[in-house]
Design an enzyme around this catalytic site. Structure first.
Site, PDB file in Angstrom:
ATOM      1  N   THR A  95     -45.182 -31.739 -13.885  1.00 48.57           N
ATOM      2  CA  THR A  95     -43.881 -31.831 -13.219  1.00 48.57           C
ATOM      3  C   THR A  95     -43.940 -31.239 -11.819  1.00 48.57           C
ATOM      4  O   THR A  95     -43.352 -31.774 -10.874  1.00 48.57           O
ATOM      5  CB  THR A  95     -42.813 -31.107 -14.055  1.00 48.57           C
ATOM      6  OG1 THR A  95     -42.740 -31.712 -15.346  1.00 48.57           O
ATOM      7  CG2 THR A  95     -41.451 -31.179 -13.389  1.00 48.57           C
TER       8      THR A  95
ATOM      9  N   HIS B 135     -45.328 -33.781  -9.611  1.00 49.66           N
ATOM     10  CA  HIS B 135     -44.321 -34.794  -9.261  1.00 49.66           C
ATOM     11  C   HIS B 135     -43.420 -34.290  -8.140  1.00 49.66           C
ATOM     12  O   HIS B 135     -43.057 -35.031  -7.220  1.00 49.66           O
ATOM     13  CB  HIS B 135     -43.491 -35.169 -10.485  1.00 49.66           C
ATOM     14  CG  HIS B 135     -44.220 -35.962 -11.522  1.00 49.66           C
ATOM     15  ND1 HIS B 135     -45.018 -37.031 -11.203  1.00 49.66           N
ATOM     16  CD2 HIS B 135     -44.275 -35.841 -12.878  1.00 49.66           C
ATOM     17  CE1 HIS B 135     -45.533 -37.548 -12.313  1.00 49.66           C
ATOM     18  NE2 HIS B 135     -45.092 -36.838 -13.336  1.00 49.66           N
TER      19      HIS B 135
ATOM     20  N   HIS C 154     -42.737 -23.073 -13.627  1.00 46.62           N
ATOM     21  CA  HIS C 154     -42.003 -22.686 -14.835  1.00 46.62           C
ATOM     22  C   HIS C 154     -42.907 -22.210 -15.969  1.00 46.62           C
ATOM     23  O   HIS C 154     -42.413 -21.784 -17.014  1.00 46.62           O
ATOM     24  CB  HIS C 154     -41.137 -23.853 -15.332  1.00 46.62           C
ATOM     25  CG  HIS C 154     -41.914 -25.101 -15.605  1.00 46.62           C
ATOM     26  ND1 HIS C 154     -42.141 -26.048 -14.629  1.00 46.62           N
ATOM     27  CD2 HIS C 154     -42.515 -25.551 -16.720  1.00 46.62           C
ATOM     28  CE1 HIS C 154     -42.848 -27.043 -15.143  1.00 46.62           C
ATOM     29  NE2 HIS C 154     -43.097 -26.758 -16.405  1.00 46.62           N
ATOM     30  N   GLU C 155     -44.227 -22.266 -15.801  1.00 42.87           N
ATOM     31  CA  GLU C 155     -45.133 -21.813 -16.854  1.00 42.87           C
ATOM     32  C   GLU C 155     -45.565 -20.380 -16.537  1.00 42.87           C
ATOM     33  O   GLU C 155     -46.651 -20.151 -16.017  1.00 42.87           O
ATOM     34  CB  GLU C 155     -46.361 -22.724 -16.922  1.00 42.87           C
ATOM     35  CG  GLU C 155     -46.058 -24.164 -17.237  1.00 42.87           C
ATOM     36  CD  GLU C 155     -47.306 -25.035 -17.287  1.00 42.87           C
ATOM     37  OE1 GLU C 155     -47.180 -26.217 -17.628  1.00 42.87           O
ATOM     38  OE2 GLU C 155     -48.412 -24.531 -16.983  1.00 42.87           O
TER      39      GLU C 155
ATOM     40  N   CYS D 231     -47.890 -27.393 -13.469  1.00 47.03           N
ATOM     41  CA  CYS D 231     -47.615 -28.432 -14.462  1.00 47.03           C
ATOM     42  C   CYS D 231     -47.598 -29.804 -13.795  1.00 47.03           C
ATOM     43  O   CYS D 231     -47.485 -29.919 -12.569  1.00 47.03           O
ATOM     44  CB  CYS D 231     -46.267 -28.122 -15.104  1.00 47.03           C
ATOM     45  SG  CYS D 231     -45.608 -29.397 -16.183  1.00 47.03           S
TER      46      CYS D 231
END
Length: 337
Positions: A39, A42, A60-61, A37
């Site tokens: 994120t 980042h 988290h995906e 992602c």
């Protein structure tokens, strides 16, 4: 088992870890795939070091298969295929008004706690959503970003026959455009990257390059001066924040999807003059995951077309470097099996 760990200094290492035995109310899943992602990027860049303490497993995906359940778990059983809604709720607060996904006690799994880029992941049972047997597990790992799009479109109250403008054609922008189109809206996607515009057009979406064609003028022509019913700002750019207020019709809606970490100029006069509404949209709720699973299972989101690359977890560092090197890709998946 193998785990992808952020070590700081733009380094994602692969290490051996031990599966965590599920406690009461927890479930251990064998992770199939985990998406990368924005994120995660980042985190890779070090922009979230104040929140993510390296070394930490990220991601988290995720999709996976239930391997083991803790005491009291009845919603899922070993062998169930699931997607993970990676939110941990630390307790109620008056601020939440019943919307725990924006609560002050919210913890995001994969940022504030170990994430899904590992072969085995133990999570609270309420984070799991069962997947249809017919759904590829690659698609299951894309339910999380699809749920973001469903949440955004739901909050934007998109209705059949409306005109929608999506500013930014990355993974979330593309998914928002596809979900809005499924609602019966006419969608115009504004994106500067030619590869992403080409993909969007191959999916049946109208696109525009705002660097070469005036976006406001294009929406004016497209709507015979009526302008857009709903605008989604997904670019995170100053140009997107500037354009969004110029595109809405009278009492139009603007949905703020992108994270703007620094303040940007916004034309507040337009909110007064046209009675515009600005709607913040963050994360998702259970119903958004359920809708995303239904849309994905129907084939309407064309998830296969959004997958740029699938890479074994042992080569995870190369994936982050590839995303850094080229903005053309859409969704990169890590094979955690």
């Amino acid at each position: 088992m193998a785990s992808a760990r952020y070590d700081g200094n733009r380094t994602i290492s692969v290490c051996d870890t031990v599966p965590v035995q599920p406690s009461s109310g927890e479930v251990r899943i064998d992770v199939s795939y985990c998406g990368v992602c924005g994120t995660d990027m980042h985190i890779f860049h070090g922009a979230m070091d104040a929140r993510v303490a390296p070394p930490q497993i990220i991601g988290h995906e995720a999709s996976g298969v239930v391997a083991e359940v803790g005491e009291g778990v009845t919603a899922v059983k070993p062998g169930d295929r699931v997607a993970v809604r990676p939110l941990f709720f630390g307790g109620p607060a008056a601020y939440d008004r019943g919307h725990s996904h924006i609560g002050k006690n919210l913890k995001f799994i994969g940022i504030d706690a170990p994430g899904g880029m590992q072969s085995s992941w133990t999570v609270p049972d309420y984070t799991l959503h069962r997947l249809p047997e017919s759904m590829p597990m690659t698609h299951g790992s894309m339910i999380e970003p699809a749920a973001v799009a469903c949440h955004d479109v739901r909050l934007g109250e998109v209705a059949p026959g409306e005109t929608v403008v999506v500013i930014g054609g990355g993974p979330i922008g593309l998914l928002i455009a596809l979900v809005a189109a499924d609602k019966g809206a006419r969608v115009l996607l504004s994106e500067v990257n030619s590869a992403r515009r080409g993909l969007a057009e191959s999916l049946g979406l109208e696109t525009i390059d705002p660097r070469s064609i005036d976006l406001v003028g294009a929406v004016t022509d497209l709507t015979d001066s009526a302008m857009a019913d709903c605008v989604f700002e997904v670019s995170g750019s100053a140009q997107g924040a500037e354009a969004m207020t110029e595109l809405g019709c009278g009492r139009g809606r603007i949905v703020m999807v992108a994270v703007h970490p620094e303040p940007k100029p916004v034309n507040l006069f337009r909110f007064f003059w046209s009675e515009l509404r600005l709607i913040g949209a963050r994360l998702y709720e259970p119903q958004d995951f359920n809708e995303a699973i239904q849309l994905a299972a129907s084939g309407k989101l064309r998830l296969d077309r959004l997958i740029t690359q699938i890479t074994p977890i042992g080569d995870v560092q190369s994936v982050f470097e590839a995303i850094d090197a080229s903005p053309d890709g859409v969704k990169y998946l890590i094979d955690c099996r």
